[in-house]
Design a protein around this motif. Structure first.
Motif, PDB file in Angstrom:
ATOM      1  N   GLY B 352     -34.729  21.114  35.975  1.00  0.00           N
ATOM      2  CA  GLY B 352     -33.671  20.547  36.813  1.00  0.00           C
ATOM      3  C   GLY B 352     -32.572  19.887  36.018  1.00  0.00           C
ATOM      4  N   TYR B 353     -32.086  20.580  35.005  1.00  0.00           N
ATOM      5  CA  TYR B 353     -31.058  20.027  34.102  1.00  0.00           C
ATOM      6  C   TYR B 353     -29.895  19.422  34.870  1.00  0.00           C
ATOM      7  CZ  TYR B 353     -26.878  20.344  31.136  1.00  0.00           C
ATOM      8  OH  TYR B 353     -25.697  20.095  30.492  1.00  0.00           O
ATOM      9  N   LYS B 354     -29.389  20.133  35.882  1.00  0.00           N
ATOM     10  CA  LYS B 354     -28.207  19.614  36.585  1.00  0.00           C
ATOM     11  C   LYS B 354     -28.530  18.299  37.283  1.00  0.00           C
ATOM     12  CE  LYS B 354     -25.103  23.444  37.529  1.00  0.00           C
ATOM     13  NZ  LYS B 354     -25.454  24.816  37.930  1.00  0.00           N
ATOM     14  N   TRP B 355     -29.701  18.228  37.894  1.00  0.00           N
ATOM     15  CA  TRP B 355     -30.097  17.008  38.590  1.00  0.00           C
ATOM     16  C   TRP B 355     -30.266  15.853  37.604  1.00  0.00           C
ATOM     17  CZ3 TRP B 355     -31.254  16.445  43.932  1.00  0.00           C
ATOM     18  CH2 TRP B 355     -31.111  17.624  44.694  1.00  0.00           C
ATOM     19  N   VAL B 356     -30.825  16.163  36.451  1.00  0.00           N
ATOM     20  CA  VAL B 356     -31.001  15.115  35.434  1.00  0.00           C
ATOM     21  C   VAL B 356     -29.636  14.613  34.965  1.00  0.00           C
ATOM     22  CG1 VAL B 356     -31.928  14.583  33.151  1.00  0.00           C
ATOM     23  CG2 VAL B 356     -33.206  16.057  34.669  1.00  0.00           C
ATOM     24  N   ALA B 357     -28.704  15.558  34.754  1.00  0.00           N
ATOM     25  CA  ALA B 357     -27.367  15.162  34.326  1.00  0.00           C
ATOM     26  C   ALA B 357     -26.717  14.260  35.372  1.00  0.00           C
ATOM     27  CB  ALA B 357     -26.512  16.409  34.095  1.00  0.00           C
ATOM     28  N   MET B 358     -26.824  14.661  36.624  1.00  0.00           N
ATOM     29  CA  MET B 358     -26.212  13.880  37.708  1.00  0.00           C
ATOM     30  C   MET B 358     -26.893  12.531  37.868  1.00  0.00           C
ATOM     31  SD  MET B 358     -23.650  15.494  39.173  1.00  0.00           S
ATOM     32  CE  MET B 358     -23.132  15.594  37.493  1.00  0.00           C
ATOM     33  N   SER B 359     -28.193  12.492  37.601  1.00  0.00           N
ATOM     34  CA  SER B 359     -28.905  11.226  37.786  1.00  0.00           C
ATOM     35  C   SER B 359     -28.375  10.154  36.838  1.00  0.00           C
ATOM     36  CB  SER B 359     -30.409  11.409  37.572  1.00  0.00           C
ATOM     37  OG  SER B 359     -30.700  11.572  36.201  1.00  0.00           O
ATOM     38  N   SER B 360     -27.900  10.572  35.645  1.00  0.00           N
ATOM     39  CA  SER B 360     -27.344   9.575  34.726  1.00  0.00           C
ATOM     40  C   SER B 360     -26.104   8.943  35.335  1.00  0.00           C
ATOM     41  CB  SER B 360     -26.964  10.219  33.391  1.00  0.00           C
ATOM     42  OG  SER B 360     -28.074  10.846  32.826  1.00  0.00           O
ATOM     43  N   LEU B 361     -25.256   9.779  35.924  1.00  0.00           N
ATOM     44  CA  LEU B 361     -24.060   9.234  36.576  1.00  0.00           C
ATOM     45  C   LEU B 361     -24.458   8.394  37.780  1.00  0.00           C
ATOM     46  CD1 LEU B 361     -21.569  12.242  36.456  1.00  0.00           C
ATOM     47  CD2 LEU B 361     -21.673  10.258  34.963  1.00  0.00           C
ATOM     48  N   GLY B 362     -25.512   8.839  38.477  1.00  0.00           N
ATOM     49  CA  GLY B 362     -25.992   8.090  39.638  1.00  0.00           C
ATOM     50  C   GLY B 362     -26.455   6.700  39.264  1.00  0.00           C
ATOM     51  N   ILE B 363     -27.234   6.608  38.178  1.00  0.00           N
ATOM     52  CA  ILE B 363     -27.703   5.298  37.719  1.00  0.00           C
ATOM     53  C   ILE B 363     -26.507   4.433  37.339  1.00  0.00           C
ATOM     54  CG2 ILE B 363     -28.924   4.116  35.851  1.00  0.00           C
ATOM     55  CD1 ILE B 363     -30.922   6.398  35.840  1.00  0.00           C
ATOM     56  N   ALA B 364     -25.551   5.035  36.623  1.00  0.00           N
ATOM     57  CA  ALA B 364     -24.383   4.264  36.203  1.00  0.00           C
ATOM     58  C   ALA B 364     -23.641   3.711  37.415  1.00  0.00           C
ATOM     59  CB  ALA B 364     -23.452   5.137  35.368  1.00  0.00           C
ATOM     60  N   LEU B 365     -23.482   4.556  38.449  1.00  0.00           N
ATOM     61  CA  LEU B 365     -22.733   4.119  39.623  1.00  0.00           C
ATOM     62  C   LEU B 365     -23.465   3.017  40.381  1.00  0.00           C
ATOM     63  CD1 LEU B 365     -20.294   4.600  41.459  1.00  0.00           C
ATOM     64  CD2 LEU B 365     -21.705   6.177  42.782  1.00  0.00           C
ATOM     65  N   VAL B 366     -24.723   3.286  40.746  1.00  0.00           N
ATOM     66  CA  VAL B 366     -25.468   2.297  41.534  1.00  0.00           C
ATOM     67  C   VAL B 366     -25.618   0.995  40.742  1.00  0.00           C
ATOM     68  CG1 VAL B 366     -27.618   1.845  42.744  1.00  0.00           C
ATOM     69  CG2 VAL B 366     -26.686   4.136  42.724  1.00  0.00           C
ATOM     70  N   GLY B 367     -25.711   1.131  39.413  1.00  0.00           N
ATOM     71  CA  GLY B 367     -25.883  -0.046  38.556  1.00  0.00           C
ATOM     72  C   GLY B 367     -24.785  -1.083  38.694  1.00  0.00           C
ATOM     73  N   PHE B 368     -23.623  -0.658  39.197  1.00  0.00           N
ATOM     74  CA  PHE B 368     -22.540  -1.618  39.368  1.00  0.00           C
ATOM     75  C   PHE B 368     -22.679  -2.465  40.618  1.00  0.00           C
ATOM     76  CE2 PHE B 368     -19.242  -1.578  36.260  1.00  0.00           C
ATOM     77  CZ  PHE B 368     -19.381  -0.371  35.584  1.00  0.00           C
ATOM     78  N   PHE B 369     -23.621  -2.086  41.498  1.00  0.00           N
ATOM     79  CA  PHE B 369     -23.679  -2.765  42.793  1.00  0.00           C
ATOM     80  C   PHE B 369     -24.875  -3.684  42.951  1.00  0.00           C
ATOM     81  CE2 PHE B 369     -20.086  -0.748  44.425  1.00  0.00           C
ATOM     82  CZ  PHE B 369     -20.090   0.593  44.064  1.00  0.00           C
ATOM     83  N   VAL B 370     -25.537  -4.017  41.842  1.00  0.00           N
ATOM     84  CA  VAL B 370     -26.799  -4.738  41.993  1.00  0.00           C
ATOM     85  C   VAL B 370     -26.822  -6.105  41.326  1.00  0.00           C
ATOM     86  CG1 VAL B 370     -27.991  -2.516  42.046  1.00  0.00           C
ATOM     87  CG2 VAL B 370     -27.880  -3.795  39.924  1.00  0.00           C
TER      88      VAL B 370
END
Lengths: 470, 625
Positions: B352-370
Motif C-alpha cells: 500500500g505504498y500510496k496509502w503509506v505516502a498519504m498517511s505521512s501527510l495525514g499525520i502532519a496535517l492532523v498533528g497541527f490540531f492537537v
C-alpha cells in the motif's frame, strides 16, 4: 546455441568450438533475436548458450531476465570480441547468484560502456494451484491468530487497573478507572495483534539459507486499506465519546459542597476553610462529601494532585481554578505539587486526611481552639500556616531566605551596600514589600503577594515571635 | 606540485569559534556602551550575555565562511556555481569546515547529532543515579533541575540534527539529484547549530535553569541567567530547522530524475517532505513564545504577568502549537526509514505504498490540531478539552495505516536479520508501545491522572526511541557501506541491538509503572514512595545498559569507517538508485551516472522489473568559471 544477429559472430564461434572440442560440441542452432532465442530454448534444449555481448540488436538484459524466469538449468556465456579486459563471462544459473548478475554486468560496464539497470531477479514463476495458495494462506493466518490470541490473553492478565493504579479513594476515580480499564484491554489486543503477527512472521517467514530470490509480489489491497482506516476511525470516535462522558462525570457539581481555598506558593500549601473560619497546612476532609477546591497560586504555576483521587488541576497565577473531589475512602494520602515550580518542587507536599463527618467536625473545633491567644505563640502559628518556614529557618540554617534567629535588632547589609537595623518597621516592610530591600547574599525570591491575605495584626504577632528568637 | 599546508586555521570550525569569542565580547561591549549612554551602570549580566550571544553567533557564521558568497553578491561579485572540491583536503579539515556538499553536510549533522545525543544521555545517567534512592545523595535540587532540563532540550536538538542528517544525505540521492536546491543555504543551516549548542550548554555555567525544556513562565521569568542561554540556543536551532526544511521541499519537488513522479519517489522522500512542511511552518511559534519571555525578562513587558494584564496560559498555547507538531518532525523520517528498509530485508513490495505516502501527510496535517492535549490541566477554557481529545485520538488513524502496512509487508516475506533489519523491527515494536500509551493520555479524564507523571515520560521515551533512535541507527547501519565504502562489524551491531532492545523494554515499562502509581515528573526526589526504589533502580540500570550499547555503536562506526572490510557496491541488493553508485558516493552523485525511472520503487518479486535504469550520460558543455 549461439545468439547473435551478426552471422560472422556465429560462424566464428562455431568454428572455434568445433576446432577446440571436436565431437564434444554440437552447435544446435544460431538465432538472431531474443524472441527466437527463448523459443529455441524450449525446442532445442541446449546445454550452453553463447550470447553476443556487443550485439545491439540482442537485448541481453531482457534475455537474461526471461531466461531466469524459466526452469532451465543451463549455462550462458556473454562473449565480447572487443579489445581489453576479460572477453567472456560465464553465467551458470546453478552456481551464481541471480543478484550477482547486476554486479558483473557492471564489471563489464566499467570497461567503458554504459551502466545497465538493476534488475530484480524475481521468483521463478511456478504455477502453484490456487487451492494450494489459499490453503497456505489459511494455515499461516490461523497460526498468526493463535499467536495473537495467546498474547492478548497474557496482556489482559497483566494490564489490570487493580494492579497498575493506586487505590480508588474518590467518586471521580470510578469513571476514570473504568476508562483506564477500557484502554488497557484495547492496548492488550492491539499490541498482541501487531507484535504477535510480527513474531509469527519472524519465525515462519525466514529466508532460507542460500535463497537469493525474492518473495511473492503483493503490492497492496484496497479493501484491506479501507477496512483498517475505517475501523480505527470508528474506534477512536467511540473512545472520544466515552471519554467525554467520563470527563462529564468527574465534573458533576454538588449543590452544597464543602468550600476550601487552596493556596500554593513556592514551596508550601495552605488550606483555608472560610465557612469554618480556620487555616490549616493539612487538608482534612469529611468522607462522602464533595469538596470544591478553589485553587490559587501566589507566584508560579503549581498543580494539585492526590493520586488516589485521580483528578488534577494546575494552580495559575492571576486566576482562580476549581477542582471538585468527593473522597470515598477514609485514610491518609499525600498531596503533591505536579507542575515544576522551582528548587523545592519535589518537596512541595502536604498531608491529606479523609475522616468521618464526626472526626472532621471534631478537628474543626480543635483548630478553632488552637489559635493561641498569646501574640508570641500566635506569631509562630502564622509562620507555620503561611508557609514562611519553607524559606526562613528558626534555628540559623541558611535556606532560601535569611534565618529568623537573631534577626530582631541585627544590622542587615543589602545588595546595594546600604545597611539598616532590623526593627519592627523593617520587618513589616519586608513582609508587605519583599522586593524593596534585598539582603546581600540572598535572592529576590519572596513572592510579592504572600502577605496580601495577612492582616496588620497577624504581622504584628509575627514580629513579636521573631523578637523572642535570640 | 604545490603542497597545500593544512594548519589549525584551515579548519573552519576553529575560525568560527575564534570569531564567536570576538563577537561575544563585542556584543557585551556594545551593550555596556548603550547602557552608559542611557545613564545606567555599564554592566548588567543578563542583557550583556544575550546580546553577546546573538552577535557571537552571527560572528561564528561569518567566521566559518557560511555567509561569504552572500557577502560577495552584496558587493556585486560573481561566485562559481559549483564550488571547487579539493580532493587533497584531509577529512578532518573537510568535515570541520563549511561545505556545500549535501553528503558532507549530512555527515556533519549526523556526527554532531550523535555528540549531542551522548551529552544528553550522560546528563540523564547522572540524574537517574540520584533517583535510585529516596533522599538527596549527591545532586542538589538546582543542579538536578538543570541536568533534567538540559537532558530534554539537548536530546531534542540531537533528534533534529539526526533528522537533518538523514534528510540531507538521502533526499538528493534517492531522487537522482546532484545536490540540494540551495547548497549554500544548506551549509549555513547546518553551522547555525554549533553556536546554538554552545549557548545551550553554556547555561550549565551561568546558573542553570529549573523549568524543564518547556520553559513555562512565570517560573522561567524568575529563573537564573542560564534560562536566557536556553531561549537563545533554541531560537537559533529553530532557524536551522526552518532553512533546512525549505531546502528539502524545493529539492524534492523540483529536482527529481526523469520518470520519477511523486508516487514513484522512494517513500523516505515522502516522509522528509511531510516533516519539512511541519518544520517550515510551525517552528516560528516556539521562537515567538521564547522571545516574549525574553522580552518580559529584559524589557519588563508583561505578556505573561497577570499583574500587568498578561495571561500565563497564553505561553502554553503558543509553545505547544509548535511543540506538538515538532514531535511528528522527530518521528516521521524515522517511520520513513522503516518503510524504506522493510522491503529490502523481506524482499517484498511495501504494502500500500500510496496509502503509506498519504498517511505521512495525514499525520502532519492532523498533528497541527492537537496541541492543547498538553494543556488539559492547565486551566484553559474547560470546554476546549473535548474537541482536542477528538483530534488527538484521530492521529491514531493514519499512524495505524502505517503499522498495518508494515505488518502486511512483512507477512509472507522472506526475512533476513542483519543489523539494520533488527533495528527496524525493534523500532516498530517500541514505537507501538509508545503509540499505544497515547490514548490514555488523550482521553481527558485519564489524562488528569497521568499528566506530569512518569507515565508521560514513558510514553514519549518509547515514541522517541521507536520513532527516531532505532530507525536512525538502522539507517546509519544500512547506508554506512554507501557513505564510507566499508562495512560495519555485524557482530558488534547485533550486540548493540540485543543490549539496547531489552534494556529499553525495562526502562519503558518501569517508567509507565511508577508513573501510574504516583511518581511525578521533573522531581529530584520522591519522598513517601519507598516501594518505588526498586523500580527506579531497574530503570537506572536499564539506562546504563542502553548507554553502554551506544558506546559499542560509536566504536563500531569509528573503527569500521577506517578499518572495516571494503563493502560491495550493493550489499543489500536494494533496488534504490543510490546503490547503483560507487561507494563512497562520488562528489557530484549522478552527474556521471544519471538514471531514469522505469518502474516502481518496491517491485521485489516481479521478475525482470527494475526501478531505475542508468543511462549514458550526456556530454556536458564545458563551463567557463
Amino acid at each position: 546455441m549461439i545468439v547473435s544477429s551478426h552471422p560472422l559472430f556465429g560462424k566464428g564461434i562455431k568454428r572455434l568450438l568445433e576446432s577446440r572440442f571436436g565431437e564434444g560440441v554440437n552447435v544446435v542452432g544460431m538465432v538472431a533475436s531474443v524472441e527466437e532465442a527463448i523459443a529455441a530454448l524450449m525446442t532445442l534444449h541446449p546445454d550452453l548458450v553463447v550470447v553476443d555481448y556487443d550485439d545491439g540488436a540482442v537485448n541481453r538484459e531482457e534475455f537474461l531476465a526471461r531466461f531466469v524466469e524459466s526452469e532451465h538449468r543451463l549455462r550462458v556465456v556473454l562473449l565480447s570480441l572487443k579489445e581489453g579486459g576479460s572477453n567472456a563471462i560465464v553465467y551458470d544459473r546453478r552456481t551464481m547468484a541471480a543478484s550477482q548478475v547486476e554486479d558483473w554486468l557492471k564489471e563489464w560496464a566499467d570497461q567503458g560502456s554504459a551502466l545497465s539497470s538493476i534488475i530484480s531477479m524475481g521468483k521463478p514463476i511456478v504455477q502453484r494451484s490456487k487451492f494450494l495458495q489459499m490453503k497456505n494462506n489459511l494455515i499461516h493466518g490461523f497460526g498468526a491468530l493463535v499467536f495473537v490470541f495467546i498474547m492478548t490473553a497474557i496482556g489482559l492478565l497483566v494490564l489490570r487497573t487493580d494492579i497498575l493504579l493506586p487505590e480508588q479513594a474518590s467518586l471521580q476515580a470510578v469513571p476514570i478507572d473504568n476508562l483506564f480499564g477500557l484502554h488497557f484491554r484495547l492496548i492488550a489486543f492491539l499490541f498482541a495483534l501487531i507484535v504477535g503477527t510480527i513474531l509469527y512472521s519472524v519465525i515462519f517467514f525466514r529466508r532460507k539459507k542460500g535463497d537469493i530470490t525474492d518473495a511473492v509480489h503483493i503490492t497492496g489491497n484496497t479493501n484491506l486499506e479501507i477496512a483498517w482506516t475505517v475501523v480505527p476511525l470508528i474506534t477512536v470516535l467511540a473512545f472520544s465519546f466515552i471519554g467525554s462522558d467520563a470527563l462529564a462525570k468527574t465534573l458533576k457539581p454538588d449543590p452544597k459542597p464543602l468550600e476550601v481555598k487552596v493556596t500554593g506558593q513556592q514551596w508550601a500549601w495552605r488550606f483555608e476553610y472560610p465557612d469554618q473560619g480556620i487555616i490549616s497546612n493539612e487538608l482534612v476532609l469529611p468522607v462522602n462529601k464533595q469538596v470544591v477546591l478553589r485553587l490559587q497560586a501566589v507566584d508560579v504555576i503549581h498543580s494539585f494532585w492526590v493520586p488516589e483521587f485521580r483528578v488534577k488541576q494546575d494552580l495559575v497565577p492571576g486566576q482562580v481554578k476549581i477542582l471538585r473531589i468527593t473522597p470515598s475512602k477514609v485514610g491518609s494520602y499525600q498531596l503533591m505539587c505536579a507542575e515544576i515550580c522551582g528548587q523545592q518542587h519535589a518537596y512541595m507536599v502536604a498531608p491529606v486526611k479523609v475522616e468521618t463527618q464526626d472526626e472532621f467536625d471534631n478537628w474543626i473545633n480543635v483548630q478553632l481552639n488552637t489559635i493561641p491567644t498569646d501574640p508570641v505563640a500566635r506569631g509562630q502559628f502564622w509562620l507555620d500556616r503561611y508557609g514562611c518556614k519553607a524559606c526562613h529557618s528558626l534555628d540559623g540554617t541558611k535556606l532560601v531566605g535569611p534565618s529568623f534567629l537573631g534577626l530582631y535588632g541585627r544590622q542587615e547589609t543589602f545588595e546595594d551596600g546600604s545597611t539598616a537595623i532590623a526593627d519592627e518597621a523593617y520587618i513589616y516592610e519586608s513582609i508587605r514589600e519583599p522586593g524593596k530591600k534585598i539582603v546581600l547574599g540572598y535572592p529576590n525570591a519572596m513572592p510579592a503577594n504572600v502577605a496580601q491575605e495577612m492582616t496588620d495584626e497577624q504581622i504584628q504577632d509575627i514580629i513579636e515571635f521573631i523578637k523572642t528568637l535570640k | 606540485m604545490r603542497q597545500t599546508k593544512y594548519t589549525l586555521f584551515s579548519v573552519g570550525l576553529v575560525r568560527g569559534l575564534v570569531a564567536m569569542v570576538i563577537g561575544m565580547l563585542a556584543g557585551m561591549g556594545l551593550l555596556s556602551l548603550i547602557r552608559l549612554l542611557m545613564g545606567l551602570p555599564a554592566w548588567n549580566a543578563e542583557p550583556a550575555w544575550v546580546l553577546g550571544g546573538v552577535i557571537g553567533s552571527l560572528a561564528f557564521l561569518a567566521g566559518i565562511g557560511a555567509m561569504t558568497d552572500w557577502f560577495k553578491w552584496a558587493k556585486g561579485e560573481q561566485t562559481p556555481e559549483h564550488p571547487a572540491h579539493d580532493p587533497e583536503q584531509p577529512g578532518w579539515v573537510k568535515y570541520l569546515s563549511f561545505s556545500t556538499d549535501h553528503k558532507v553536510i549530512g555527515v556533519q549533522y549526523g556526527v554532531t547529532g550523535m555528540i549531542m545525543f551522548a551529552i544528553a544521555g550522560s546528563f540523564a545517567l547522572i540524574f537517574r543515579t540520584e533517583l535510585i534512592q529516596i533522599g538527596l545523595q549527591f545532586l542538589s535540587p538546582d543542579l538536578y533541575n538543570t541536568y533534567m532540563s538540559l537532558h530534554g532540550i539537548v536530546m531534542i536538538m540531537a533528534i533534529l540534527l539526526g533528522v537533518g542528517a538523514m534528510s540531507n544525505y538521502l533526499v538528493p540521492l534517492l531522487i537522482g539529484a546532484s545536490d540540494m536546491a540551495f547548497p549554500r543555504l544548506n551549509g549555513f543551516a547546518f553551522w547555525i547549530n554549533v553556536p546554538s549548542g554552545i549557548l545551550l550548554l553554556s547555561s550549565l555555567f551561568l546558573g542553570g535553569f529549573d523549568t524543564g525544556w518547556v520553559g513555562y513562565p512565570p517560573l522561567s521569568v524568575r529563573a537564573p541567567l542560564g534560562m536566557q542561554m536556553f531561549f537563545l540556543g533554541v531560537y537559533l536551532f529553530g532557524l536551522s530547522s526552518i532553512l533546512g526544511s525549505l531546502n528539502i521541499i524545493v529539492t524534492a519537488l523540483r529536482m527529481r530524475a526523469p520518470g520519477m513522479t511523486l508516487f514513484r519517489m522512494p517513500i523516505f522522500v515522502w516522509t522528509a517532505l511531510a516533516t519539512s512542511i511541519i518544520s517550515l511552518t510551525a517552528t516560528q511559534l516556539i521562537a515567538l513564545s521564547f522571545q516574549m519571555v525574553m522580552f518580559q525578562r529584559l524589557l519588563g513587558m508583561g505578556f505573561f504577568d497577570p499583574a500587568k494584564g498578561g495571561d500565563v496560559i497564553l505561553f502554553q498555547h503558543l509553545f505547544w502549537f509548535y511543540s506538538h507538531p515538532a514531535v511528528y518532525v522527530f518521528i516521521l523520517t524515522g517511520l520513513g526509514v522503516i518503510s524504506e528498509l522493510l522491503p529490502v530485508f523481506v524482499r517484498k513490495p511495501l504494502f500500500g505504498y500510496k496509502w503509506v505516502a498519504m498517511s505521512s501527510l495525514g499525520i502532519a496535517l492532523v498533528g497541527f490540531f492537537v496541541w492543547a492535549h498538553h494543556m488539559f490541566t492547565s486551566g484553559m477554557q474547560e470546554f476546549l478539552r473535548v474537541p482536542f481529545m477528538y483530534s488527538t485520538l484521530l492521529v491514531a488513524v493514519p499512524t495505524g495505516v502505517k503499522f498495518f502496512s508494515w505488518v502486511a509487508t512483512i507477512w509472507r516475506g522472506k526475512l533476513s536479520f542483519e543489523t539494520p533489519m533488527l533495528f527496524v523491527l525493534g523500532a516498530i515494536i517500541i514505537f507501538l508501545i509508545g503509540g499505544l500509551s497515547g490514548p490514555p493520555n488523550g482521553t481527558v479524564a485519564t489524562d488528569l491522572h497521568v499528566h506530569d507523571t512518569y507515565f508521560i515520560v514513558g510514553h514519549f521515551h518509547a515514541t522517541m526511541f521507536g520513532g527516531f533512535v532505532f530507525p536512525f541507527m538502522a539507517a546509519v547501519y544500512f547506508w554506512f557501506p554507501k557513505v564510507t565504502g566499508r562495512m560495519y562489524n555485524e557482530r558488534l551491531g547485533k550486540l548493540h541491538f540485543f543490549l539496547m532492545f531489552p534494556a529499553f523494554f525495562v526502562q519503558s515499562f518501569g517508567q509507565m509503572f511508577v508513573g501510574l502509581l504516583g511518581m511525578r515528573r521533573r522531581i529530584v526526589d520522591y519522598p513517601g514512595l519507598e516501594f518505588m526504589q526498586t523500580p527506579h533502580l531497574l530503570i537506572t540500570i536499564a539506562g546504563f545498559v542502553i548507554g553502554f550499547s551506544v558506546l559499542i555503536f560509536f566504536f563500531n562506526l569509528a573503527f569500521s569507517a577506517r578499518r572495516g572490510v571494503v563493502a560491495e557496491q550493493n550489499p543489500w541488493h536494494s533496488r534504490s538508485p543510490e546503490w547503483g553508485l560507487p561507494s563512497p558516493v562520488p562528489v557530484d552523485n549522478y552527474r556521471e551516472h544519471p538514471f531514469e525511472v522505469v518502474g516502481e520503487p518496491y517491485d521485489y518479486g516481479l521478475a525482470g522489473s527494475a526501478f531505475v535504469r542508468m543511462v549514458q550520460p550526456v556530454a556536458e558543455p564545458a563551463t567557463v568559471d
